[in-house]
Every structure is written in structure tokens, then in C-alpha cells.
Design a protein around this motif. Structure first.
Motif, PDB file in Angstrom:
ATOM      1  N   LYS A  28       0.835  -1.199   0.000  1.00 37.64           N
ATOM      2  CA  LYS A  28       0.000   0.000   0.000  1.00 37.64           C
ATOM      3  C   LYS A  28       0.873   1.253   0.000  1.00 37.64           C
ATOM      4  CE  LYS A  28      -2.957   2.609   3.182  1.00 37.64           C
ATOM      5  NZ  LYS A  28      -3.724   2.580   4.443  1.00 37.64           N
ATOM      6  N   GLU A  29       1.864   1.284   0.869  1.00 36.21           N
ATOM      7  CA  GLU A  29       2.738   2.452   0.986  1.00 36.21           C
ATOM      8  C   GLU A  29       3.503   2.701  -0.314  1.00 36.21           C
ATOM      9  OE1 GLU A  29       2.618  -0.077   3.273  1.00 36.21           O
ATOM     10  OE2 GLU A  29       1.458   1.041   4.758  1.00 36.21           O
ATOM     11  N   GLU A  30       3.976   1.628  -0.939  1.00 38.20           N
ATOM     12  CA  GLU A  30       4.717   1.771  -2.194  1.00 38.20           C
ATOM     13  C   GLU A  30       3.810   2.245  -3.327  1.00 38.20           C
ATOM     14  OE1 GLU A  30       8.276  -1.517  -1.834  1.00 38.20           O
ATOM     15  OE2 GLU A  30       6.201  -2.260  -2.060  1.00 38.20           O
ATOM     16  N   ILE A  31       2.579   1.785  -3.328  1.00 39.18           N
ATOM     17  CA  ILE A  31       1.626   2.241  -4.349  1.00 39.18           C
ATOM     18  C   ILE A  31       1.348   3.725  -4.180  1.00 39.18           C
ATOM     19  CG2 ILE A  31      -0.765   2.064  -5.153  1.00 39.18           C
ATOM     20  CD1 ILE A  31      -0.556  -0.978  -4.516  1.00 39.18           C
ATOM     21  N   CYS A 113      -8.260  23.664  -4.508  1.00 40.88           N
ATOM     22  CA  CYS A 113      -8.427  22.714  -3.399  1.00 40.88           C
ATOM     23  C   CYS A 113      -7.412  21.588  -3.537  1.00 40.88           C
ATOM     24  CB  CYS A 113      -9.846  22.146  -3.396  1.00 40.88           C
ATOM     25  SG  CYS A 113     -10.097  20.904  -2.114  1.00 40.88           S
ATOM     26  N   THR A 114      -6.654  21.338  -2.496  1.00 40.80           N
ATOM     27  CA  THR A 114      -5.639  20.276  -2.529  1.00 40.80           C
ATOM     28  C   THR A 114      -5.994  19.086  -1.636  1.00 40.80           C
ATOM     29  OG1 THR A 114      -4.366  21.314  -0.742  1.00 40.80           O
ATOM     30  CG2 THR A 114      -3.816  21.978  -3.006  1.00 40.80           C
ATOM     31  N   VAL A 115      -7.189  19.086  -1.066  1.00 39.51           N
ATOM     32  CA  VAL A 115      -7.598  18.062  -0.094  1.00 39.51           C
ATOM     33  C   VAL A 115      -7.220  16.638  -0.510  1.00 39.51           C
ATOM     34  CG1 VAL A 115      -9.601  16.962   1.000  1.00 39.51           C
ATOM     35  CG2 VAL A 115      -9.386  19.443   1.019  1.00 39.51           C
ATOM     36  N   PRO A 116      -7.621  16.149  -1.694  1.00 38.02           N
ATOM     37  CA  PRO A 116      -7.372  14.734  -1.995  1.00 38.02           C
ATOM     38  C   PRO A 116      -5.950  14.405  -2.420  1.00 38.02           C
ATOM     39  CG  PRO A 116      -8.432  15.741  -3.860  1.00 38.02           C
ATOM     40  CD  PRO A 116      -8.377  16.791  -2.772  1.00 38.02           C
ATOM     41  N   GLU A 123      -3.962   7.998   2.311  1.00 35.47           N
ATOM     42  CA  GLU A 123      -3.851   6.863   3.234  1.00 35.47           C
ATOM     43  C   GLU A 123      -5.181   6.586   3.936  1.00 35.47           C
ATOM     44  OE1 GLU A 123       0.846   7.040   4.531  1.00 35.47           O
ATOM     45  OE2 GLU A 123      -0.583   8.296   5.610  1.00 35.47           O
ATOM     46  N   LYS A 124      -5.857   7.628   4.354  1.00 39.12           N
ATOM     47  CA  LYS A 124      -7.125   7.484   5.073  1.00 39.12           C
ATOM     48  C   LYS A 124      -8.207   6.847   4.200  1.00 39.12           C
ATOM     49  CE  LYS A 124     -10.633  10.167   7.519  1.00 39.12           C
ATOM     50  NZ  LYS A 124     -11.058  11.502   7.942  1.00 39.12           N
ATOM     51  N   HIS A 125      -8.230   7.168   2.917  1.00 37.26           N
ATOM     52  CA  HIS A 125      -9.285   6.714   2.022  1.00 37.26           C
ATOM     53  C   HIS A 125      -8.837   5.602   1.078  1.00 37.26           C
ATOM     54  CE1 HIS A 125     -11.999   9.896   3.269  1.00 37.26           C
ATOM     55  NE2 HIS A 125     -10.939  10.675   3.310  1.00 37.26           N
ATOM     56  N   PHE A 126      -7.627   5.126   1.248  1.00 34.04           N
ATOM     57  CA  PHE A 126      -7.026   4.183   0.303  1.00 34.04           C
ATOM     58  C   PHE A 126      -7.839   2.909   0.119  1.00 34.04           C
ATOM     59  CE2 PHE A 126      -4.257   0.724  -0.995  1.00 34.04           C
ATOM     60  CZ  PHE A 126      -3.586   1.301  -2.049  1.00 34.04           C
ATOM     61  N   ASP A 129      -9.230  -0.371  -5.258  1.00 34.49           N
ATOM     62  CA  ASP A 129     -10.285  -0.108  -6.237  1.00 34.49           C
ATOM     63  C   ASP A 129     -10.681   1.370  -6.181  1.00 34.49           C
ATOM     64  OD1 ASP A 129     -12.570   0.054  -7.801  1.00 34.49           O
ATOM     65  OD2 ASP A 129     -13.507  -1.733  -6.934  1.00 34.49           O
ATOM     66  N   TRP A 130     -10.185   2.155  -7.129  1.00 34.24           N
ATOM     67  CA  TRP A 130     -10.453   3.592  -7.176  1.00 34.24           C
ATOM     68  C   TRP A 130     -11.953   3.874  -7.235  1.00 34.24           C
ATOM     69  CZ3 TRP A 130     -12.535   6.866 -10.978  1.00 34.24           C
ATOM     70  CH2 TRP A 130     -12.229   8.231 -10.854  1.00 34.24           C
ATOM     71  N   LYS A 131     -12.692   3.053  -7.986  1.00 33.51           N
ATOM     72  CA  LYS A 131     -14.143   3.270  -8.093  1.00 33.51           C
ATOM     73  C   LYS A 131     -14.848   3.074  -6.756  1.00 33.51           C
ATOM     74  CE  LYS A 131     -15.943   2.975 -12.649  1.00 33.51           C
ATOM     75  NZ  LYS A 131     -16.784   2.231 -13.602  1.00 33.51           N
ATOM     76  N   LYS A 132     -14.310   2.222  -5.915  1.00 39.18           N
ATOM     77  CA  LYS A 132     -14.897   2.041  -4.596  1.00 39.18           C
ATOM     78  C   LYS A 132     -14.740   3.309  -3.754  1.00 39.18           C
ATOM     79  CE  LYS A 132     -14.822  -1.084  -0.621  1.00 39.18           C
ATOM     80  NZ  LYS A 132     -14.171  -2.255  -0.028  1.00 39.18           N
ATOM     81  N   ILE A 133     -13.582   3.923  -3.839  1.00 40.30           N
ATOM     82  CA  ILE A 133     -13.340   5.179  -3.124  1.00 40.30           C
ATOM     83  C   ILE A 133     -14.269   6.272  -3.661  1.00 40.30           C
ATOM     84  CG2 ILE A 133     -11.652   6.981  -2.546  1.00 40.30           C
ATOM     85  CD1 ILE A 133      -9.448   4.875  -3.111  1.00 40.30           C
TER      86      ILE A 133
END
Length: 139
Positions: A28-31, A113-116, A123-126, A129-133
Motif C-alpha cells: 500500500k505504501e509503495e503504491i 483545493c488540494t484536499v485529496p 492513506e485514510k481513504h485508500f 479499487d479507485w471506483k470504490k473510493i
């Protein structure tokens, strides 16, 4: 290009990159690290049209591109309502940023806006599956 067609095309590009990284054994961290602008502009030129000009969408030194598009962005190509006879096509769920009119439509302007794009937010929303987020983006 409609929001929906961009959204689906981007999800496919994102998935191909993530699947390739997972197949290589990335954590996860490397991604998350891989998706920093400086790396992406070198290795994933087709991910974003701004990469061709080495240009960032937001003025920040450590821009993470994992959540290109934002989980707080809401859109509907048919419209979310109207304002002064203009069709509202997109908005921000956290009321950050500004709106702009183009033609007969109102769009969300997320450029300030730089929030995301901060590592802690990613990390909080990781999720792999991008579509799941992004599941609440399309209304």
C-alpha cells in the motif's frame, strides 16, 4: 467529454496501473508513493493530459495523484438542479472551491483545493479499487 465518460476512462487507467503494481508485489505504501506527481509524470505519461507539459493541476510541492478526481466531487451529466436557468452538473460535497459557468452549465472549480492530493488523505481513504473510493461521486 461528459463527466461519466471521463470518470470511467480514468477508472480504467487507474486500475491498470494499480494491477501492474500489485502484480509486482508493491505494498500500500509503495503504491501511494508511486502515485506522486514526480514519478507519475516520468512513468505514466498517459495518466493525465497535464503530464505532457510537466504541469500540475494544483500548486503544491508534494502532489499525490492517487485520488485524481476527489471523493468529495459530485456529478450528474443530466444535472443536479438549476440556478438562474443554468444546469448544475457538478458540486463539492464539502463545499470547498468555487463554481464557474460554462455555456448553459455550472461546474465545480477544484483548482484551488488540494484536499485529496495529500498523502494523509490518500492513506485514510485508500483502496486498491479507485471506483470504490469514488462510489458517491456519481449521483
Amino acid at each position: 467529454m461528459s463527466y461519466k465518460s471521463w470518470f470511467d476512462a480514468h477508472a480504467d487507467k487507474h486500475k491498470k496501473i494499480v494491477d501492474r503494481l500489485v502484480a509486482k508485489g508493491f505494498s500500500k505504501e509503495e503504491i501511494i508513493e508511486y502515485f506522486y506527481f514526480d514519478n507519475m509524470v516520468q512513468h505514466e505519461r498517459d495518466f493525465c493530459p497535464l503530464y505532457e507539459d510537466n504541469k500540475k493541476c494544483h500548486d503544491m510541492s508534494k502532489l499525490n495523484c492517487y485520488l485524481c478526481a476527489c471523493p468529495n466531487f459530485r456529478f450528474n451529466d443530466e444535472g443536479l438542479g438549476t440556478y438562474n436557468e443554468l444546469k448544475i452538473l457538478s458540486k463539492c460535497d464539502i463545499n470547498n472551491g468555487e463554481e464557474f459557468a460554462s455555456g448553459k452549465s455550472i461546474h465545480q472549480d477544484c483548482s484551488k483545493c488540494t484536499v485529496p492530493h495529500h498523502k494523509a488523505y490518500v492513506e485514510k481513504h485508500f483502496d486498491l479499487d479507485w471506483k470504490k473510493i469514488m462510489k458517491e461521486c456519481e449521483i
